[in-house]
Design an enzyme around this catalytic site. Sequence first.
Site, mmCIF file in Angstrom:
data_model
loop_
_atom_site.group_PDB
_atom_site.id
_atom_site.type_symbol
_atom_site.label_atom_id
_atom_site.label_comp_id
_atom_site.label_asym_id
_atom_site.label_seq_id
_atom_site.Cartn_x
_atom_site.Cartn_y
_atom_site.Cartn_z
ATOM 1 N N SER A 1 28.222 45.841 51.871
ATOM 2 C CA SER A 1 28.048 46.172 50.589
ATOM 3 C C SER A 1 27.258 47.522 50.371
ATOM 4 O O SER A 1 26.756 47.999 51.597
ATOM 5 C CB SER A 1 26.863 45.262 50.010
ATOM 6 O OG SER A 1 26.452 46.067 48.736
ATOM 7 N N LYS B 1 24.341 41.217 52.459
ATOM 8 C CA LYS B 1 25.656 40.788 51.904
ATOM 9 C C LYS B 1 26.674 40.654 53.110
ATOM 10 O O LYS B 1 26.797 41.714 53.941
ATOM 11 C CB LYS B 1 26.071 41.314 50.745
ATOM 12 C CG LYS B 1 25.196 41.062 49.420
ATOM 13 C CD LYS B 1 25.802 41.555 48.265
ATOM 14 C CE LYS B 1 26.830 40.274 47.888
ATOM 15 N NZ LYS B 1 27.565 40.635 46.518
ATOM 16 N N ARG C 1 76.679 47.762 33.094
ATOM 17 C CA ARG C 1 75.713 48.284 33.883
ATOM 18 C C ARG C 1 74.484 48.345 32.607
ATOM 19 O O ARG C 1 74.466 49.038 31.676
ATOM 20 C CB ARG C 1 75.541 49.723 34.416
ATOM 21 C CG ARG C 1 74.659 50.105 35.269
ATOM 22 C CD ARG C 1 75.031 51.303 36.019
ATOM 23 N NE ARG C 1 76.236 51.150 36.827
ATOM 24 C CZ ARG C 1 76.862 52.208 37.189
ATOM 25 N NH1 ARG C 1 76.647 53.741 37.135
ATOM 26 N NH2 ARG C 1 78.237 51.870 37.949
#
Length: 403
Positions: free
Chosen positions: A275, A281, A315
Amino acid sequence: MSDLLWPGDHRAGDLFTDAAVVAAMVRVEHAWLTALAGHRIADLTVPSEADLAALVTPEDLPRLAVGAESGGNPLIPLLKLLRARLRGRNTAAAGWLHKGLTSQDVVDTAIVLCLRDARDRVRADLRSQIGSLSRLAGEHRETRMAGRTLTQHAIPITFGLKAAGWLTGVLDARDQLAAVTFPIQVGGAAGSLAAPTALTGDPGRARELVTTTAERLGLPSREPWHTSRAPVTRIADAFVTCTDAWGRIANDVLVGSRPEVHELIEGAAEGKGGSSAMPNKQNPVHAVLIKRAALAGPPFAALVHVGASAAVDERPDGGWHVEWATLRTLSRRTVVAGAQTAELLAGLRVDTGKMLATLHDARPGIDAEQQSITPGVTPDHPYLGATDEIIDAVLARAAAGPR
């Protein structure tokens, strides 16, 4: 090629980049030119594929991209460049280049070549995933845990059964991807092979030219599909089947890695999951990025289908054009997610103690169904149904290879 706003895009390398698309178009033109010479339609010395490719340099790519706007497709400026540079080296080749083809023939077949390369990368990662999931299902067939439905505790299961469920989704993706074909698309201006037939003087010989070109490219030959777009919708669907399966795994890992659950842990690596503000974390970043791909994939496949449904005349006017960048983005993102899922599964850690503790704490409620069917049975009595048989069947399917 890289994409700052799609972390992990570098994993796709040069797949489907502008350079790769140009190289694929040159391959198609070279294969057709070689077929014309080989069938004695054209009297020329065919330059090698490497020599033809060398006429285009990386510095040409921005100019080709700008030039594509004038004619609406990237082949037109590429042909102008190739012819100009061939004239001083091989006048006959410059004159015969692209003769009998139309832009859609070359663009479609080049896109097919790029899709096939992406498919090959995804299949390699699927094999790795199948190996990791087979190991998890086998090692944890006895690892008890709480099964959950609609976010709530349901009945006891094993983590081996959950891994077998993940594996089933991956095997479905493997089988669907294996069933996809990558055919050449050559039909001439309106899908009738009129120009090749005029060149050869015979419809059968015109079809032989297409077959020879397909063989040189390693592609199956089939009738023109210039307005019947199933070959590209099928690969788009197959890629999304992959990201669906990987997203399902990522969702379970994201739930299982919550601190209050802590049953599953992504493998750690230097600098992974950090983090910018909270050093405590360890984010399950691969699962997050895989889920992102699973959320993003279906709209791209849907857009390919929308393009197919918009085909008109001989097409499509826009429906064809919308496929190109859509297929590139979907292909690259699928390749990236496949590699991330393979790494996630190879390094996934299972906290069996936490699984058992959660199951213990869920009692007696989690045993309610068992008690309603067999009243008075002890809580430690197995209630695993056909778990072993299901795991064995899935492992056997994995070992057997694609259906």
